[in-house]
Design a protein around this motif. Structure first.
Motif, PDB file in Angstrom:
ATOM      1  N   LEU A  84     -61.814  -8.085 -28.406  1.00 51.34           N
ATOM      2  CA  LEU A  84     -60.540  -8.164 -27.699  1.00 51.34           C
ATOM      3  C   LEU A  84     -60.615  -9.051 -26.465  1.00 51.34           C
ATOM      4  CD1 LEU A  84     -59.496  -4.401 -27.919  1.00 51.34           C
ATOM      5  CD2 LEU A  84     -58.532  -6.288 -29.232  1.00 51.34           C
ATOM      6  N   ASP A  85     -61.830  -9.282 -25.945  1.00 49.01           N
ATOM      7  CA  ASP A  85     -61.977 -10.092 -24.735  1.00 49.01           C
ATOM      8  C   ASP A  85     -61.674 -11.565 -24.972  1.00 49.01           C
ATOM      9  OD1 ASP A  85     -62.670  -7.902 -23.230  1.00 49.01           O
ATOM     10  OD2 ASP A  85     -64.819  -8.164 -23.537  1.00 49.01           O
ATOM     11  N   ASP A  86     -61.628 -11.994 -26.240  1.00 51.73           N
ATOM     12  CA  ASP A  86     -61.379 -13.399 -26.544  1.00 51.73           C
ATOM     13  C   ASP A  86     -59.898 -13.733 -26.633  1.00 51.73           C
ATOM     14  OD1 ASP A  86     -64.223 -13.772 -28.818  1.00 51.73           O
ATOM     15  OD2 ASP A  86     -64.070 -13.929 -26.630  1.00 51.73           O
ATOM     16  N   LEU A  87     -59.030 -12.751 -26.456  1.00 51.83           N
ATOM     17  CA  LEU A  87     -57.598 -12.982 -26.632  1.00 51.83           C
ATOM     18  C   LEU A  87     -57.009 -13.751 -25.462  1.00 51.83           C
ATOM     19  CD1 LEU A  87     -56.489  -9.468 -27.907  1.00 51.83           C
ATOM     20  CD2 LEU A  87     -56.908 -11.509 -29.278  1.00 51.83           C
ATOM     21  N   ASP A  88     -55.999 -14.555 -25.757  1.00 57.11           N
ATOM     22  CA  ASP A  88     -55.197 -15.215 -24.737  1.00 57.11           C
ATOM     23  C   ASP A  88     -53.847 -14.511 -24.648  1.00 57.11           C
ATOM     24  OD1 ASP A  88     -56.429 -18.391 -25.842  1.00 57.11           O
ATOM     25  OD2 ASP A  88     -57.063 -17.226 -24.096  1.00 57.11           O
ATOM     26  N   VAL A  89     -53.252 -14.538 -23.470  1.00 61.69           N
ATOM     27  CA  VAL A  89     -51.920 -13.955 -23.309  1.00 61.69           C
ATOM     28  C   VAL A  89     -50.957 -14.607 -24.301  1.00 61.69           C
ATOM     29  CG1 VAL A  89     -49.959 -13.712 -21.747  1.00 61.69           C
ATOM     30  CG2 VAL A  89     -52.278 -13.363 -20.897  1.00 61.69           C
ATOM     31  N   GLY A  90     -50.204 -13.791 -25.013  1.00 65.81           N
ATOM     32  CA  GLY A  90     -49.279 -14.283 -26.018  1.00 65.81           C
ATOM     33  C   GLY A  90     -49.829 -14.252 -27.428  1.00 65.81           C
ATOM     34  N   ASP A  91     -51.119 -13.941 -27.608  1.00 64.96           N
ATOM     35  CA  ASP A  91     -51.682 -13.823 -28.953  1.00 64.96           C
ATOM     36  C   ASP A  91     -51.079 -12.621 -29.672  1.00 64.96           C
ATOM     37  OD1 ASP A  91     -55.160 -14.939 -28.525  1.00 64.96           O
ATOM     38  OD2 ASP A  91     -53.265 -16.030 -28.713  1.00 64.96           O
ATOM     39  N   LEU A  92     -50.800 -12.797 -30.958  1.00 72.64           N
ATOM     40  CA  LEU A  92     -50.278 -11.712 -31.776  1.00 72.64           C
ATOM     41  C   LEU A  92     -51.430 -11.094 -32.561  1.00 72.64           C
ATOM     42  CD1 LEU A  92     -46.996 -13.258 -33.236  1.00 72.64           C
ATOM     43  CD2 LEU A  92     -47.456 -12.337 -30.960  1.00 72.64           C
ATOM     44  N   LEU A  93     -51.622  -9.795 -32.409  1.00 70.89           N
ATOM     45  CA  LEU A  93     -52.599  -9.054 -33.197  1.00 70.89           C
ATOM     46  C   LEU A  93     -51.904  -8.574 -34.462  1.00 70.89           C
ATOM     47  CD1 LEU A  93     -54.111  -7.193 -30.198  1.00 70.89           C
ATOM     48  CD2 LEU A  93     -55.472  -8.542 -31.787  1.00 70.89           C
ATOM     49  N   LEU A  94     -52.576  -8.757 -35.599  1.00 71.63           N
ATOM     50  CA  LEU A  94     -51.910  -8.523 -36.877  1.00 71.63           C
ATOM     51  C   LEU A  94     -52.834  -7.807 -37.846  1.00 71.63           C
ATOM     52  CD1 LEU A  94     -49.506  -9.115 -38.853  1.00 71.63           C
ATOM     53  CD2 LEU A  94     -50.635 -11.283 -39.366  1.00 71.63           C
TER      54      LEU A  94
END
Length: 528
Positions: A84-94
């Motif tokens: 989860l630490d690699d996510l950027d703001v606005g990424d959609l988890l699916l």
């Protein structure tokens, strides 16, 4: 002019999701999902349209179609690696079979979860519980993919600020009645830039902060990390701990509890190295959560005996700090005595508002608060007879018991399991799909139908027998072989409504076809 990255569309997407989550006129529904109510996937489509991404308007628009629809609009799709630490703001988890949400930064996400009854219908429009569409902590679902918005570039420097990167220091304020309600202008400015807010609730056994409800509820509604503090005031440790607990017990798990240990108005206990230990032990015995201790750097020795259990909040104002967010956690210059590390540093009150920097992550903050991520709300979907189309909504994976006699049927599209609704083994009881719970309502077995002659070209059919009542069979309601006919339990009657042709692909995936017409056992709308 140099080209620079623009975050305008990403920020519009994220803010629109937050605005919908914070507006109780929007609730959860899979039956009325295009406004004002939404389900998990229609919420993502709505935000994409609002932000100006050219995502398809053509149905089917659901989690299983999002990869195709969003990548066609320029989004990048990556398999989720569990980090989860690699996510950027606005990424959609699916999860293509089941669920989706958007990461909004600072360890939080927006998602549409379930209706007011924990289901999918949305009997009443709007958010009846405050949880149907909400801002909440980021969690690992498990997700299967991450959708990342395309990079936008502009030819001038007037671009919105990028979202704050994951891993930066957390900054925040602590407030009391001194900061007023609504906040005075300087506190308001600091609040808007804060990741966390720590609010005074009580003092001694006689004082309640009249501004507590305003400050705490506002910070909670805005998705800030939360703390609540008690100011020690020359009375008994157990009595003050109980007084504090009784005022904050309804919020346990949401906030870090804090003991504010200072000399002012605490002359009777100041210097007593046992008082804080007794307070913390008492509060922990009642709440299950250890308080953090706020103390000036020169007096940390007074609370050293709490170091094994309590986090440390240091108050110390170096001359070089001022009315800004300048310090990093690496700048903290004070000795911390018996503590292995410190959690929060209050480094200035210039301008009239206490500013702090944290030495912990969002996840560690939640751990200190005693936060436990709630179990995802159960999901459900209707099961019906539908035209055979080979979709994942019509494919089932059997999970066998240890004896290889009984199985549970997991639907490939939704991740839900064939289930007898409300666990009632009665004639006429609907059969639907529900979150796995391994109850008697989710176990079935097959029996070959030998009482009838069938066309030799047709595979000999089977009956599906529920363990919850083996005198009943999974049955096509009213014996009507047409699309969208509900499925039910019904007593054995040797009718074609209780006969199913089982097709096994040889890889552990089954399909059940009706013996009349070209229909299959199907999860309505793939569970979305």
């Amino acid at each position: 002019m140099a080209r620079v990255r623009s975050y305008e569309r990403v920020n519009k997407f994220v803010q629109h999701a937050i605005d919908i989550a914070n507006d109780d006129s929007h609730g959860y529904s899979q039956y009325h999902r295009w406004g004002p109510d939404f389900d998990c996937s229609s919420l993502m489509y709505e935000c994409a349209y609002y932000a100006g991404y050219p995502v398809s308007w053509e149905d089917p628009r659901y989690t299983g179609a999002m990869i195709e629809d969003f990548t066609a609009a320029g989004w990048r799709c990556d398999e989720f690696d569990g980090n989860l630490d690699d996510l950027d703001v606005g990424d959609l988890l699916l999860n293509t079979y089941a669920h989706t949400g958007v990461f909004i930064g600072n360890g939080q996400m927006v998602e549409a979860s379930c209706d007011e009854y924990g289901g999918i219908e949305g009997a009443n429009s709007g958010d009846q519980t405050g949880y149907e569409i909400h801002v909440g902590p980021l969690y690992n679902y498990p997700w299967t993919h991450v959708l990342t918005a395309p990079e936008d570039w502009v030819d001038d420097g007037t671009t919105p600020e990028p979202p704050q990167p994951v891993g930066r220091d957390l900054y925040g304020i602590d407030v009391s009645s001194h900061d007023e309600a609504p906040f005075k202008w300087h506190t308001e400015n600091c609040y808007n830039e804060s990741d966390f807010v720590i609010v005074k609730a009580t003092q001694g056994t006689w004082y309640e902060n009249p501004c507590f409800d305003y400050a705490y509820n506002r910070a909670k509604g805005d998705g800030k990390l939360l703390g609540i503090y008690h100011y020690a005031a020359s009375e008994g440790a157990w009595e003050e701990a109980d007084y504090f607990y009784e005022h904050v017990k309804d919020y346990i798990g949401e906030f870090i509890p804090v003991l504010d240990w200072e000399s002012y108005n605490n002359e009777g206990n100041w210097g007593n190295t046992h008082w804080c230990r007794e307070f913390c032990d008492r509060f922990h015995s009642r709440s299950g959560v250890w308080p953090m201790i706020y103390v000036q750097a020169s007096a940390i020795w007074q609370v050293d005996n709490c170091a094994n259990d309590c986090a440390l909040w240091v108050a110390g104002y170096p001359s070089w700090t001022g009315d800004n967010w300048q310090p990093d956690h690496e700048d903290m210059p004070y000795d911390i005595g018996a503590f292995n590390d410190w959690a929060v540093w209050q480094y200035t009150s210039d301008g009239g508002t206490d500013r702090n920097v944290a030495n912990i992550t969002v996840e560690q903050w939640q751990q200190l608060a005693g936060y436990t991520k709630p179990e995802p709300a159960p999901r459900c979907a209707d099961v019906w007879l539908y035209e055979a189309n080979g979709s994942d909504a019509q494919k089932w994976h059997p999970h066998w018991d240890a004896e290889g006699k009984w199985f549970m049927l997991e639907n490939i599209a939704s991740g839900l399991y064939l289930d007898v609704k409300d666990a009632k083994g009665e004639s006429g009881q609907p059969v639907w799909a529900y979150t796995r719970n391994e109850s008697e309502a989710q176990w079935f077995r097959l029996a070959e139908v030998t009482s009838k002659e069938y066309n030799p070209k047709f595979v000999r059919p089977v009956a599906i027998i529920p363990r919850i009542n083996q005198a009943l069979r999974v049955d096509v309601q009213w014996g009507q072989f047409k699309t969208k006919t509900p499925i039910q339990l019904w007593p054995l009657n040797d009718s074609n409504a209780q006969c199913w042709s089982l097709a096994d692909d040889g890889k552990g995936i089954w399909q059940f076809f009706a013996v009349e017409g070209a229909y299959a056992l199907d999860v309505k709308h793939a569970g979305n």
